[in-house]
Write a protein that holds these residues in place. Structure first.
Motif, PDB file in Angstrom:
ATOM      1  N   GLU A 200       0.755  -0.850   0.204  1.00 27.96           N
ATOM      2  CA  GLU A 200       0.063  -0.212   0.256  1.00 27.96           C
ATOM      3  C   GLU A 200       0.561   1.446  -0.036  1.00 27.96           C
ATOM      4  OE1 GLU A 200      -3.607   0.466   0.452  1.00 27.96           O
ATOM      5  OE2 GLU A 200      -3.175  -0.968  -1.285  1.00 27.96           O
ATOM      6  N   THR A 201       0.090   2.525  -0.690  1.00 24.57           N
ATOM      7  CA  THR A 201       1.296   3.463  -0.104  1.00 24.57           C
ATOM      8  C   THR A 201       1.161   4.314   0.904  1.00 24.57           C
ATOM      9  OG1 THR A 201      -0.600   4.952  -0.231  1.00 24.57           O
ATOM     10  CG2 THR A 201       0.092   3.826  -2.511  1.00 24.57           C
ATOM     11  N   SER A 202      -0.035   3.925   2.383  1.00 22.94           N
ATOM     12  CA  SER A 202       1.104   3.881   3.179  1.00 22.94           C
ATOM     13  C   SER A 202       0.948   2.643   4.357  1.00 22.94           C
ATOM     14  CB  SER A 202      -0.044   5.361   3.651  1.00 22.94           C
ATOM     15  OG  SER A 202      -0.958   4.648   3.803  1.00 22.94           O
ATOM     16  N   HIS A 337      11.160  -0.581   4.829  1.00 23.95           N
ATOM     17  CA  HIS A 337      11.689   0.914   5.465  1.00 23.95           C
ATOM     18  C   HIS A 337      11.571   2.271   4.698  1.00 23.95           C
ATOM     19  CE1 HIS A 337      15.071   1.730   7.876  1.00 23.95           C
ATOM     20  NE2 HIS A 337      15.875   2.662   7.471  1.00 23.95           N
ATOM     21  N   GLN A 338      11.921   2.397   3.286  1.00 28.86           N
ATOM     22  CA  GLN A 338      11.276   3.781   2.432  1.00 28.86           C
ATOM     23  C   GLN A 338      10.217   3.912   2.425  1.00 28.86           C
ATOM     24  OE1 GLN A 338      14.834   3.528  -0.701  1.00 28.86           O
ATOM     25  NE2 GLN A 338      14.340   5.489  -0.418  1.00 28.86           N
ATOM     26  N   ARG A 339       9.220   2.898   2.341  1.00 29.50           N
ATOM     27  CA  ARG A 339       7.609   3.555   2.772  1.00 29.50           C
ATOM     28  C   ARG A 339       7.143   3.827   3.814  1.00 29.50           C
ATOM     29  NH1 ARG A 339       2.025  -0.380   2.995  1.00 29.50           N
ATOM     30  NH2 ARG A 339       3.748  -1.974   4.459  1.00 29.50           N
ATOM     31  N   ALA A 340       8.127   3.827   5.264  1.00 31.43           N
ATOM     32  CA  ALA A 340       7.257   3.953   6.395  1.00 31.43           C
ATOM     33  C   ALA A 340       8.473   5.387   6.693  1.00 31.43           C
ATOM     34  CB  ALA A 340       8.300   3.142   7.200  1.00 31.43           C
ATOM     35  N   GLY A 341       8.841   5.894   5.717  1.00 34.47           N
ATOM     36  CA  GLY A 341       9.385   7.686   5.571  1.00 34.47           C
ATOM     37  C   GLY A 341      10.927   7.790   6.407  1.00 34.47           C
ATOM     38  N   LEU A 342      11.533   6.371   5.538  1.00 32.78           N
ATOM     39  CA  LEU A 342      13.210   7.031   6.625  1.00 32.78           C
ATOM     40  C   LEU A 342      14.120   6.304   5.652  1.00 32.78           C
ATOM     41  CD1 LEU A 342      12.384   3.210   9.097  1.00 32.78           C
ATOM     42  CD2 LEU A 342      12.378   6.429   9.549  1.00 32.78           C
TER      43      LEU A 342
END
Length: 448
Positions: A200-202, A337-342
């Protein structure tokens, strides 16, 4: 039975005099009695489910052949087309395989029952070796993988039934548990490349009750609010005690509360922390609680939230685990990892750095979804440095001065560590099962 025995959660009130709280607290500290109610309830419910599946499969004429390791068909009593028979058998095999996979990891040797039995013959079946249980699990999930519905994910066609893709993902996890990485890789690549499922996007979208059965959910236990007897009670169990209607209708019980360790392990920029963990109250009176399954129904114990069993992010991280340290595996970790804004992690790392990155990512991403304890056990055989018992020892070291000591002065830190032995990584066979059987002697697990 799993999160409490990992470093993810604890009982927030271990000094309680409630028998339920005491039982769960002893489970948390690897000191459970064989008479603990939660273990007995889980055991009985698992075998009720297996019984129901066996009756369905029997009516279809589907039988497990232990010698050939296949599902074979005999006469059937139900009126079905060939296509219906195959699909329903696949769904039944998936559910039975999933139940036995949980049972064998929690208890070790268990009773292998693959057909309907009357009570007296059932009492003559003793525990089967772990390998025999895994043979059934693999047979069931291979059949479900090869014969289940294999349409690509589409919002128009998703109904919540187990399909081929869910079976392949679960079978891959079984293979990883048995350290059969090559077979796991083939299945996981198939799911990633051909299923139509994806991230999912977020992260928030994954758990929204207005976005159920989204493209990240391969299989979940489904619930329905509306006071129709199908609601989810876990959000009430997880909400803070004495919170009134501040979090959920009917207050909460503070079972399975997040540890300070997992809360503090998230980076502040990680969007998953505030979705997974809520904070109720202020100052010294505040409580942290599992938030990711919270919605506010009109009736107590009647939430809408589904319980995810297999998610696409899990599949990505399983493939990274199966492949081992490589830039391709780190790229898979970075997708999550990057999906979580990291910020992306380096793709060239040492083996120790890879193992830490993978372990952390699975912990943060799949927090409170009954994955962490099994991950710690599996990593002991599939990775080189992460060990289950030292991880939980470390949990006690961090938690005792600020949590256990405040409530449970009757045990020292060393005594609590002494409870955790390799044998206690398995749960006790419910004493009820042993005491009520007058036909055979059922052996108890070592250490109980």
């Amino acid at each position: 039975l799993t999160e409490l025995r990992s470093d993810n959660t604890w009982m927030s009130t271990p000094g309680s005099t409630s028998s339920v709280n005491n039982d769960l607290d002893f489970l948390d500290r690897f000191y459970p009695s064989p008479t603990i109610l939660s273990v007995k309830t889980y055991w009985l419910n698992s075998y009720y489910t297996i019984k129901n599946v066996n009756y369905v499969l029997n009516s279809i004429g589907a039988n497990y052949n232990k010698t050939s390791g296949t599902i074979e068909f005999g006469p059937l009593t139900a009126t079905l087309t060939e296509a219906e028979k195959k699909t329903l058998t696949a769904e039944g095999c998936f559910i039975r395989g999933m139940q036995y996979f949980n049972l064998v990891r929690l208890f070790g040797d268990v009773m292998l029952i693959d057909e309907p039995l009357a009570p007296i013959p059932a009492k003559k079946i003793n525990r089967s070796p772990v390998q025999d249980i895994y043979n059934l699990i693999i047979t069931d999930l291979k059949y479900a993988s090869e014969n289940g519905t294999n349409n690509k994910y589409s919002t128009a066609s998703v109904t919540g039934y187990a399909n081929s893709w869910a079976a392949k993902a679960l079978l891959a996890k079984v293979y990883l548990t048995l350290n059969r990485k090559t077979e796991a890789i083939t299945l996981l690549n198939d799911v990633i490349n051909n299923s139509g499922y994806g991230l999912e996007t977020s992260y928030a979208n994954v758990f929204s009750i207005t976005n159920e059965m989204n493209k990240e959910i391969l299989f979940s236990v489904r619930f329905k609010s509306g006071n129709v007897g199908l609601g989810n009670r876990l959000p009430n169990d997880f909400a803070p005690i004495n919170s009134g209607s501040g979090v959920i209708t009917g207050s909460g019980k503070s079972y399975n509360s997040p540890t300070f360790d997992i809360y503090n392990s998230y980076q502040t920029s990680d969007t998953r922390r505030d979705i997974n963990i809520g904070v109720y109250g202020a100052g010294i009176a505040n409580q942290i609680y599992i938030k990711k399954f919270q919605s506010k129904p009109a009736v107590v114990n009647d939430s809408e939230n589904d319980w995810p069993v297999i998610r696409f992010s899990d599949v990505l991280l399983l493939l990274a685990e199966a492949q081992g340290n490589s830039s391709a595996s780190m790229a898979l970790i970075n997708r999550v990892h990057q999906r979580a804004g990291l910020t992306a992690l380096a793709t060239t790392v040492t083996n120790a750095e890879f193992e830490t990155a993978l372990s952390n990512e699975r912990r943060w991403e799949l927090a409170f979804e009954n994955q962490r304890f099994f991950d710690l056990l599996r990593f002991e055989t599939t990775l080189s440095t992460i060990k289950a018992i030292p991880k939980i020892y470390n949990h006690y070291d961090l938690s005792y001065p600020v949590h256990y000591f405040d409530y449970v002065a009757d045990f020292t830190l060393d005594q609590m560590k002494g409870f955790l032995t390799p044998e206690k990584l398995l749960l006790p066979i419910p004493q009820y099962e042993i005491d009520t059987n007058s036909s055979i002697i059922i052996p108890q697990n070592s250490g109980y």
